[in-house]
Design a protein around this motif. Structure first.
Motif, short mmCIF file in Angstrom:
data_model
loop_
_atom_site.label_atom_id
_atom_site.label_comp_id
_atom_site.label_asym_id
_atom_site.label_seq_id
_atom_site.Cartn_x
_atom_site.Cartn_y
_atom_site.Cartn_z
N GLN A 197 0.87 -1.33 -0.04
CA GLN A 197 -0.08 0.01 -0.04
C GLN A 197 0.73 1.21 0.06
O GLN A 197 0.64 2.24 -0.57
CB GLN A 197 -0.82 -0.05 1.21
CG GLN A 197 -2.26 -1.20 0.79
CD GLN A 197 -2.60 -1.46 2.32
OE1 GLN A 197 -2.52 -0.73 3.48
NE2 GLN A 197 -3.44 -2.49 2.49
N ASP A 198 2.16 1.26 0.61
CA ASP A 198 2.92 2.27 0.59
C ASP A 198 3.41 2.55 -0.89
O ASP A 198 3.60 3.46 -1.21
CB ASP A 198 4.21 1.92 1.49
CG ASP A 198 3.82 1.96 2.95
OD1 ASP A 198 2.92 2.59 3.41
OD2 ASP A 198 4.65 1.33 3.63
N ILE A 199 3.95 1.38 -1.58
CA ILE A 199 4.33 1.30 -2.87
C ILE A 199 3.23 1.96 -3.88
O ILE A 199 3.73 2.62 -4.63
CB ILE A 199 4.58 -0.06 -3.23
CG1 ILE A 199 5.86 -0.40 -2.45
CG2 ILE A 199 5.07 -0.12 -4.93
CD1 ILE A 199 6.44 -1.90 -2.75
N ASP A 200 2.08 1.56 -3.74
CA ASP A 200 0.90 2.24 -4.59
C ASP A 200 0.90 3.77 -4.20
O ASP A 200 0.58 4.44 -5.16
CB ASP A 200 -0.36 1.52 -4.33
CG ASP A 200 -1.17 1.88 -5.53
OD1 ASP A 200 -0.68 1.56 -6.80
OD2 ASP A 200 -2.02 2.40 -5.20
N ALA A 201 1.17 4.20 -3.04
CA ALA A 201 1.20 5.77 -2.76
C ALA A 201 2.17 6.20 -3.35
O ALA A 201 1.81 7.43 -3.77
CB ALA A 201 1.03 5.76 -0.91
N VAL A 202 3.29 5.61 -3.33
CA VAL A 202 4.32 6.25 -4.10
C VAL A 202 4.09 6.29 -5.55
O VAL A 202 4.30 7.45 -6.32
CB VAL A 202 5.86 5.46 -4.04
CG1 VAL A 202 6.69 6.04 -4.95
CG2 VAL A 202 6.32 5.43 -2.47
N ARG A 203 3.58 5.27 -6.01
CA ARG A 203 2.99 5.57 -7.68
C ARG A 203 1.98 6.48 -7.85
O ARG A 203 2.38 7.38 -8.88
CB ARG A 203 2.29 4.06 -7.97
CG ARG A 203 1.66 4.20 -9.31
CD ARG A 203 0.67 3.27 -9.48
NE ARG A 203 -0.60 3.59 -8.69
CZ ARG A 203 -1.40 4.52 -8.86
NH1 ARG A 203 -1.39 5.28 -9.96
NH2 ARG A 203 -2.32 4.67 -7.96
N ALA A 204 1.20 6.73 -7.08
CA ALA A 204 -0.02 7.93 -7.20
C ALA A 204 0.80 9.14 -7.06
O ALA A 204 0.49 9.94 -7.84
CB ALA A 204 -1.04 7.75 -5.93
#
Length: 497
Positions: free
Chosen positions: A176-183
């Motif tokens: 979920q952290d990684i997808d927050a970085v993507r966003a």
């Protein structure tokens, strides 16, 4: 002409617009500033994203998730970056930047490569244990009881940190952290490359965010349901048996090390016993009480790398003759590498939460290897008995059916994530997944020149159909390294006594 330099990313808010992310729903941008990374030739861009330590308490304590971007060389770059998920668990993705720059040089022509230090590693709320002095007596470093004491002390120290709630470091939360970085970077879709434990993170990312995955590469699959402490013994045994078999089939190797398998097991049967050993780093001669677990442990790491495994027959032969020095040196040579260091606190937070609940089932299904036994599983069971465990949803153990083209890579000589795991995962992922086995490769095959080219063409392909048709036939032709011949034996100036 002068050396090419990478063009900096434009402001993240503008990048979000360029990539087509809806402005009204776009995540807050992630400010990136030029930075230098150890061992990396070109400037990188670095940033920090604030994330809640506990997702259930979004207004509570936060941690800093550190991000590094290796920018694409081209000004007119592709909108879908490559996210590299590191192994371990406990390895720093940013620490792999020199390797990423070298391996993904062709991808970097048109795509950014994004390195996220997963929570618990690098500078992202690190959970690092003091591993002690590498020059300390060997008995203090390789004895299981000493390891258990060290980790118990480390656990207590980590829990006193502001970010020391060890239940908050599961793979589910981390992706979920990684997808927050993507966003925050404004990328609509990403290409995900995971190696070893990074494949588990990649599968979990694909489960939670399937619409964000353009291409998925899994190198050395370690799925959520494998219960690593239980599977290591049979998988490691298969790799060691292959070393014995290769030597027995090679006239020269068998001539130098006759009946190696039988002599090795005779040595193990005679343990424990005190043996003189030379410390590989200090040169000091010590007396070490060698147990079966200690002996098997020294074989484990060299099996990961076929070039090192090629030296195992000579090192094991010397061990059967009373000299453990070469075997210790082989093991320590790999374990002391900077890019293989693990954040032990994060490692056990993941394994204890995710693997241990399935240990009983896995142990009932897996037969321990003759040489490795059940010591690995017993060690993790004892450590995890007191380690705080995060909550893992039942869906975590379900492999998603994925529409995005997926390339699964396996080394036939891999002692920890051999092809049998990849085969099962490819079937579960569905028709868009493809399994490429490199028969004579070890743990991790992306670095092999042939496979590196396959990976580039897979990600670079303009269409899904073209990606799925990339030819990977070169992988089958990669040979097994020949057994190592000590210089004295090669020149005829000496022979084993």
């Amino acid at each position: 002409m002068g050396a090419m330099t990478r063009t900096p990313l434009v402001a993240a808010s503008l990048l979000a617009l360029a990539l087509g992310a809806p402005p009204a729903s776009a995540a807050p941008p992630l400010p990136l500033e030029p930075c230098r990374l150890r061992g990396v030739e070109h400037d990188a861009l670095c940033g920090v994203l604030k994330r809640p330590l506990n997702p259930a308490e979004p207004q509570g304590k936060t941690i800093d998730v550190h991000v590094a971007v290796l920018p694409a060389l081209a000004r007119n770059k592709k909108p879908d970056p490559v996210f590299l998920l590191a192994g371990g668990p406990g390895q720093s993705a940013i620490g792999l930047a020199p390797t990423a720059e070298r391996l993904y040089a062709r991808l970097l022509n048109r795509r950014d490569v994004v390195l996220v230090d997963q929570r618990g590693v690098g500078r992202s709320a690190p959970l690092v244990c003091d591993e002690g002095d590498a020059t300390a007596p060997l008995a203090d470093r390789i004895d299981n009881e000493g390891v258990i004491r060290l980790l118990a002390s480390c656990r207590e120290a980590l829990q006193k940190l502001p970010h020391g709630d060890l239940r908050q470091y599961t793979t589910t939360i981390a992706v979920q952290d990684i997808d927050a970085v993507r966003a925050a970077l404004g990328a609509e879709r990403v290409n995900v490359i995971g190696g070893s434990y990074g494949t588990r993170a990649g599968l979990e990312y694909a489960r939670q965010f399937p619409q964000r995955v353009r291409r998925l590469v899994l190198d050395g699959v370690a799925p959520a349901d494998m219960a690593l402490p239980a599977t290591f013994s049979p998988d490691g045994q298969a790799a060691l048996d292959a070393v014995f078999a290769a030597c027995e089939a090679d006239k020269a190797c068998n001539g130098r090390h006759p009946q190696l398998r039988e002599r090795w097991r005779a040595l193990a049967a005679a343990l424990p016993k005190a043996m003189p050993v030379t410390h590989p780093l200090t040169g000091a001669v010590e007396t070490l009480t060698v147990t079966r677990d200690v002996l098997a442990g020294q074989v484990r790491l060299p099996l990961y790398v076929p070039a090192l495994a090629a030296a195992l027959p000579a090192a094991m032969d010397r061990a059967t003759r009373g000299d453990l020095g070469p075997l210790l040196a082989l093991n320590m040579g790999l374990s002391s590498r900077r890019d293989t260091q693990l954040a032990a606190g994060m490692h056990f937070s993941v394994i204890c939460a995710e693997d241990m609940p399935r240990m009983a089932l896995s142990q009932a299904q897996e037969r321990p290897g003759t040489d490795f036994g059940s010591s690995f599983a017993e060690l993790y069971t004892r450590i995890c008995a007191d380690w705080p465990r995060g909550s893992v949803p039942a869906e975590f153990y379900r492999v998603p059916t994925l529409a995005a083209p997926t390339l699964v890579l396996s080394g036939g000589a891999d002692p920890v994530t051999p092809p049998r795991h990849g085969e099962r995962i490819v079937k579960a992922l569905g028709a868009a997944a493809r399994h490429v086995v490199v028969p004579q490769a070890g743990h991790g095959v992306m670095a092999l020149p042939c496979v590196r080219d396959v990976l580039f063409r897979f990600i670079d392909a303009d269409t899904d159909a073209a990606a799925q048709q990339v030819d990977a036939g070169c992988a089958a032709a990669i040979p097994r390294p020949a057994a190592f011949v000590p210089l004295a034996a090669a020149t005829g100036s000496g022979a084993p006594k």
